[in-house]
Design a protein around this motif. Structure first.
Motif, PDB file in Angstrom:
ATOM      1  N   THR A 198     -17.754 -12.500  -3.904  1.00  0.00           N
ATOM      2  CA  THR A 198     -17.566 -11.711  -2.745  1.00  0.00           C
ATOM      3  C   THR A 198     -17.720 -12.354  -1.492  1.00  0.00           C
ATOM      4  O   THR A 198     -18.891 -12.926  -1.162  1.00  0.00           O
ATOM      5  N   TYR A 253      -9.128 -11.554   6.596  1.00  0.00           N
ATOM      6  CA  TYR A 253     -10.547 -10.918   6.570  1.00  0.00           C
ATOM      7  C   TYR A 253     -10.608 -10.092   7.899  1.00  0.00           C
ATOM      8  O   TYR A 253     -10.420 -10.399   9.122  1.00  0.00           O
ATOM      9  N   GLN A 258     -15.271  -8.583   1.005  1.00  0.00           N
ATOM     10  CA  GLN A 258     -13.878  -8.740   0.256  1.00  0.00           C
ATOM     11  C   GLN A 258     -14.274  -9.728  -0.976  1.00  0.00           C
ATOM     12  O   GLN A 258     -14.548 -10.563  -1.043  1.00  0.00           O
TER      13      GLN A 258
END
Length: 295
Positions: A198, A253, A258
């Motif tokens: 992540t 981003y 994410q």
């Protein structure tokens, strides 16, 4: 008769001697007067030369500091006015004072006053120079502190803006006959290494396109990579060093967490047993590290 002649001769002799004495006295007095006048004249010339020399030297000595700063120039402007007044006063004194002895005495007095004036301004100049040097030092110190703070702030912001990769999970997979994958820990049976992680939320960094690089380092220390499979190099942030990466991916981003997965797959590759290190870079910055051991 003879007696009278003798007396007259004596009188004439006395008068002659007296005349010679008077002449000698007058000559000596005149010589002394001339010598005194000469000495007085020489002394007056010396006094004038000394005063004029002191005027010129004072002006030169003080004005060598012109241009140091505004306060210094302001002080020197006042000093030059005072020097000009002294010069005018001395010229007026020379024009009006008829008595040489008196003029000589007054010129010497003016010389002493001029020296005192020079010393007074030199003291003030010295004090301004000391103060100016202290101000320069303080300014230099302050500039150094500001530069240091600025550099530290830039470094802090730069460090804080680096995207971090956390919750890294690395798995090895074997490819089955039905082309499906199942997890394995055996090196010889491995066909694919999957690295999921992540990219954490970061409100400081600028949103937009980011390139994520994965470097898979074999137990031998060699980076797995093939240009035919899309591998290449990237430049590490803050360095001229070019690093080989195994696989990369461009993401959009948006400053929020994410999730990403990057895979390296080789059907014919025989993976060696041992520890594999995964290095994750985002835009050239090392963001996370993990490892997996294949048996």
């Amino acid at each position: 008769m003879e007696q009278q002649k003798s007396n007259n001769s004596k009188i004439l002799l006395v008068l002659l001697i007296a005349s010679l004495g008077l002449n000698a006295y007058l000559f000596t007095s005149k010589s002394n007067l001339q010598e005194s006048s000469k000495n007085e004249k020489d002394s007056l010339i010396t006094a004038r030369i000394d005063v004029e020399k002191e005027l010129n030297e004072t002006y030169t000595e003080l004005n060598q500091y012109k241009g140091e700063n505004a306060r210094m120039d302001s002080l020197l402007a006042v000093a030059n006015v005072d020097i000009d007044k002294y010069k005018e006063r001395i010229n007026e004194l020379i024009r009006k004072e008829g008595n040489s002895a008196s003029l000589n005495k007054k010129l010497k007095a003016e010389l002493e006053e001029l020296k005192a004036l020079r010393d007074k301004y030199l003291e003030q100049i010295d004090a301004l120079m000391v103060e100016n040097e202290q101000l320069k030092k303080e300014k230099t110190d302050l500039t150094a502190k500001v530069d240091n703070l600025s550099q530290n702030l830039e470094k802090t912001v730069s460090t804080a803006s680096v995207l971090r990769a956390e919750y890294v999970k690395v798995k090895a997979f074997k490819k089955r006959n039905n082309s499906k994958y199942s997890e394995t820990v055996m090196a010889k049976r491995t066909n694919k290494i999957e690295t999921c992680f992540t990219v954490l939320e970061n409100k400081i960094t600028k949103a937009g396109s980011k390139t994520v690089y994965l470097r898979i380092i074999e137990p031998s220390g060699k980076v797995i990579g093939s240009r035919a499979e899309g591998s290449s190099t990237f430049r590490k942030t803050g360095s001229t060093e070019e690093l080989l990466y195994s696989v990369s991916k461009t993401i959009e981003y948006d400053n929020a967490n994410q999730d990403i997965c990057l895979n390296w797959e080789e059907e014919e590759r025989n993976f060696a047993a041992g520890k594999y290190i995964m290095e994750i870079y985002v835009d050239g910055n090392l963001s996370g590290v993990s490892e997996v051991t294949l048996r």
